[in-house]
Design a protein around this motif. Sequence first.
Motif, short mmCIF file in Angstrom:
data_model
loop_
_atom_site.label_atom_id
_atom_site.label_comp_id
_atom_site.label_asym_id
_atom_site.label_seq_id
_atom_site.Cartn_x
_atom_site.Cartn_y
_atom_site.Cartn_z
N ALA A 1 0.83 -1.21 0.00
CA ALA A 1 0.00 0.00 0.00
C ALA A 1 0.86 1.26 0.00
O ALA A 1 0.57 2.21 -0.73
N LEU A 2 1.91 1.26 0.80
CA LEU A 2 2.81 2.42 0.84
C LEU A 2 3.50 2.63 -0.51
O LEU A 2 3.63 3.76 -0.98
N THR A 3 3.91 1.54 -1.13
CA THR A 3 4.56 1.64 -2.45
C THR A 3 3.59 2.19 -3.49
O THR A 3 3.91 3.13 -4.22
N LEU A 4 2.39 1.62 -3.56
CA LEU A 4 1.41 2.08 -4.54
C LEU A 4 0.99 3.52 -4.29
O LEU A 4 0.84 4.30 -5.22
N ALA A 5 0.81 3.88 -3.02
CA ALA A 5 0.40 5.24 -2.69
C ALA A 5 1.46 6.26 -3.10
O ALA A 5 1.13 7.41 -3.40
N SER A 6 2.71 5.84 -3.14
CA SER A 6 3.77 6.77 -3.53
C SER A 6 4.02 6.78 -5.04
O SER A 6 4.53 7.75 -5.58
N ALA B 1 -2.51 6.26 5.63
CA ALA B 1 -3.32 7.46 5.83
C ALA B 1 -2.43 8.69 6.03
O ALA B 1 -2.71 9.75 5.47
N LYS B 2 -1.36 8.53 6.79
CA LYS B 2 -0.43 9.65 7.01
C LYS B 2 0.19 10.10 5.69
O LYS B 2 0.29 11.29 5.41
N MET B 3 0.60 9.14 4.87
CA MET B 3 1.18 9.47 3.57
C MET B 3 0.17 10.21 2.70
O MET B 3 0.48 11.20 2.04
N GLY C 1 -2.02 15.23 0.33
CA GLY C 1 -3.29 15.93 0.09
C GLY C 1 -4.31 15.10 -0.65
O GLY C 1 -5.19 15.65 -1.32
N LYS C 2 -4.22 13.78 -0.53
CA LYS C 2 -5.15 12.89 -1.22
C LYS C 2 -6.31 12.53 -0.30
O LYS C 2 -6.10 12.13 0.85
N PRO C 3 -7.54 12.64 -0.77
CA PRO C 3 -8.69 12.26 0.06
C PRO C 3 -8.82 10.75 0.19
O PRO C 3 -8.40 10.00 -0.70
N TYR C 4 -9.38 10.31 1.30
CA TYR C 4 -9.58 8.89 1.55
C TYR C 4 -10.60 8.70 2.65
O TYR C 4 -10.96 9.65 3.36
N SER D 1 -22.19 7.23 -1.41
CA SER D 1 -22.27 8.36 -0.48
C SER D 1 -20.89 8.69 0.10
O SER D 1 -20.52 9.87 0.21
N ALA D 2 -20.14 7.67 0.48
CA ALA D 2 -18.80 7.90 1.04
C ALA D 2 -17.89 8.54 0.01
O ALA D 2 -17.13 9.48 0.32
N LEU D 3 -17.96 8.10 -1.23
CA LEU D 3 -17.15 8.68 -2.30
C LEU D 3 -17.57 10.11 -2.58
O LEU D 3 -16.73 10.99 -2.79
N ALA D 4 -18.87 10.36 -2.57
CA ALA D 4 -19.36 11.72 -2.79
C ALA D 4 -18.87 12.65 -1.69
O ALA D 4 -18.58 13.83 -1.93
N GLY D 5 -18.74 12.12 -0.47
CA GLY D 5 -18.25 12.92 0.65
C GLY D 5 -16.80 13.34 0.50
O GLY D 5 -16.34 14.27 1.16
N LEU D 6 -16.06 12.67 -0.39
CA LEU D 6 -14.67 13.06 -0.63
C LEU D 6 -14.57 14.30 -1.50
O LEU D 6 -13.52 14.91 -1.60
N LYS D 7 -15.67 14.64 -2.16
CA LYS D 7 -15.74 15.83 -3.01
C LYS D 7 -14.63 15.84 -4.07
O LYS D 7 -13.89 16.81 -4.21
#
Length: 126
Positions: free
Chosen positions: A41-46, A68-70, A75-78, A110-116
């Motif tokens: 996950a850390l590799t893909l997120a970077s 989550a910290k990364m 500045g990526k929503p999640y 709904s959760a995805l919409a909340g990410l705006k």
Amino acid sequence: MDINGKILIVEDDALLAMLLEDMLSELSYEVSGTAARLHEALTLASELVFDAAILDVSLAGESSLPVAKMLDEKGKPYFFATGYGSLPDGIAASGRRVLNKPFQLHQLQSALAGLKLEPAVAVQRT
């Protein structure tokens, strides 16, 4: 077909990850990648290009908080997804939305919409 955004899935249960991919496709999102373990996950997120992420709270016994910290730093929503009734302190204190498993398509929407997320914009050729 226009897409609503590219999503990184961080989920350690392969069947749930596949179901989530199908649900995202039905909602016109593209999956940028799927990770089942923290290091993955850390590799893909970077490395990947994505608009938002869905994080399982526990990845084979490890917390997804480093991911989550990364994402916060980038500045990526999640949001988090969990099958547990109670959350670890760091996640409970994060203030992020938590989607409880199992969830329905409308709850994911709904959760995805909340990410705006900004709608995907087609690149015009000149």
